[in-house]
Scaffold this active site. Structure first.
Site: not given
Length: 271
Positions: A58, A259
Site C-alpha cells: 500500500k 471490519r
C-alpha cells in the site's frame, strides 16, 4: 484506504509525469505528515531528481538521485493530484512537491504520511511486509503456506500485511467472492481446492481492478478518466442489500473483527 490496484495505478500515472523530472521546490503545510522539520524537508528535496516511482504493498516509494527515498502511505482518506497552480485541488493540501511542468499535491494526510528516508531506513520500514501478490516467487503452494498457523477467519488473515502486501477491505471481499468462499470462513477449514481458487482469484481481481483504475474517488490529473473506474464494477464490496450480479440474491453486509464484510450467501460457501 487505497490498496494494491490504487497504488499501482498511481505509480503508473506518476511515472509518466515525474520520472526523470527535477524537483524545483516543496511546501509543507502540516508538519505532522512528514518526519523531519519542514525547512529541512523542503531544502533536501529542492534540486533533486525523481529517478523512478516504486510500488510496494500500500506504499509508494519515490527514489531520488541523492539516494534518499520518499515513502508514502495514504492510509484512510489520503489522495494525490498532479497539475499546475491553476489546477490545484480545492482541498486541504498537506505537502506540495513542485516541478517545472506541474505540482504533486498530497491531500488527506491526517493518518497517512510522506517520510524522507535513507535507502536503509526504507528497507527497514518495509521489512515486515509480506510478498507482493504478483511476486513470481509466490506460487500457489507458497501462497497457501503464508496462512499456515492462522486460526481465525479468512478476511482478517487476508488483510494482514505481513501475509500478503497490498490487499485490504475491498479486495479481500472481492477475491473471496471470485473464489466462491465467504470472508467469514475459518482458515483451517479451507480446502486445498479453495486455496487454489483464492490464489487465482487474487490475480484475476487485482488485474481487473488495476486495469479499471481502482476505486479512488478523484482523478490524479485533469482529463484522467481511468482513476476510480472500478467503483462501478465492484461485485460485492459496498453493495450491501443489492442483488448479486451472478444469482440475484441480496448481498449481505456484516461486521467481522471491526471490519465491514460483504458477500453473497448463495454464491459463497462457508467451507
Amino acid at each position: 484506504m487505497p490498496e494494491w490496484p490504487e497504488m499501482e495505478n498511481y505509480r503508473g500515472l506518476l511515472a509518466e509525469r515525474i520520472a526523470g523530472a527535477r524537483i524545483t521546490g516543496a511546501e509543507v503545510t502540516r508538519e505532522k505528515s512528514i518526519n523531519v522539520p519542514a525547512a529541512r524537508f523542503e531544502a533536501e528535496l529542492t534540486g533533486q531528481t525523481v529517478w523512478f516511482v516504486e510500488h510496494r504493498g500500500k506504499h509508494l516509494i519515490f527514489h531520488l538521485d541523492n539516494g534518499k527515498r520518499l515513502l508514502l502511505h495514504l492510509m484512510l482518506g489520503g489522495l494525490l493530484a498532479f497539475g499546475t497552480d491553476e489546477e490545484a485541488p480545492d482541498r486541504s493540501v498537506q505537502v506540495t512537491i513542485r516541478f517545472a511542468h506541474g505540482n504533486l499535491y498530497f491531500m488527506g494526510l491526517r493518518l497517512g504520511y510522506l517520510h524522507l528516508l535513507s535507502a536503509k531506513e526504507t528497507i527497514a520500514r518495509l521489512a515486515k511486509l509480506g510478498p507482493e501478490p504478483f511476486d513470481k516467487r509466490l506460487t500457489a503452494e507458497s501462497f497457501r503456506a503464508r496462512f499456515a498457523g492462522k486460526r481465525g477467519k479468512l478476511k482478517p488473515s487476508f488483510v494482514d500485511q505481513a501475509v500478503i502486501a497490498g490487499i485490504g477491505n475491498c479486495y479481500a471481499d472481492e477475491i473471496a467472492f471470485q473464489a466462491g468462499v465467504r470472508p467469514t470462513a475459518s482458515v483451517p477449514s479451507i480446502s486445498d481446492e479453495t486455496w487454489r481458487k483464492l490464489y487465482d482469484a487474487m490475480h484475476t481481481v487485482l488485474n481487473r481492478a488495476t486495469a479499471l483504475g481502482g476505486y479512488m474517488e478523484m482523478p490524479l490529473v485533469e482529463g484522467d478518466t481511468l482513476t476510480g473506474g472500478y467503483n462501478e464494477h465492484c461485485l460485492v464490496y459496498d453493495r450491501g442489500g443489492e442483488p448479486c450480479l451472478r444469482c440475484g440474491a441480496p448481498i449481505v453486509k456484516e461486521e467481522l473483527s471491526s471490519r465491514k464484510i460483504f458477500y453473497c450467501p448463495n454464491c459463497q460457501r462457508e467451507e
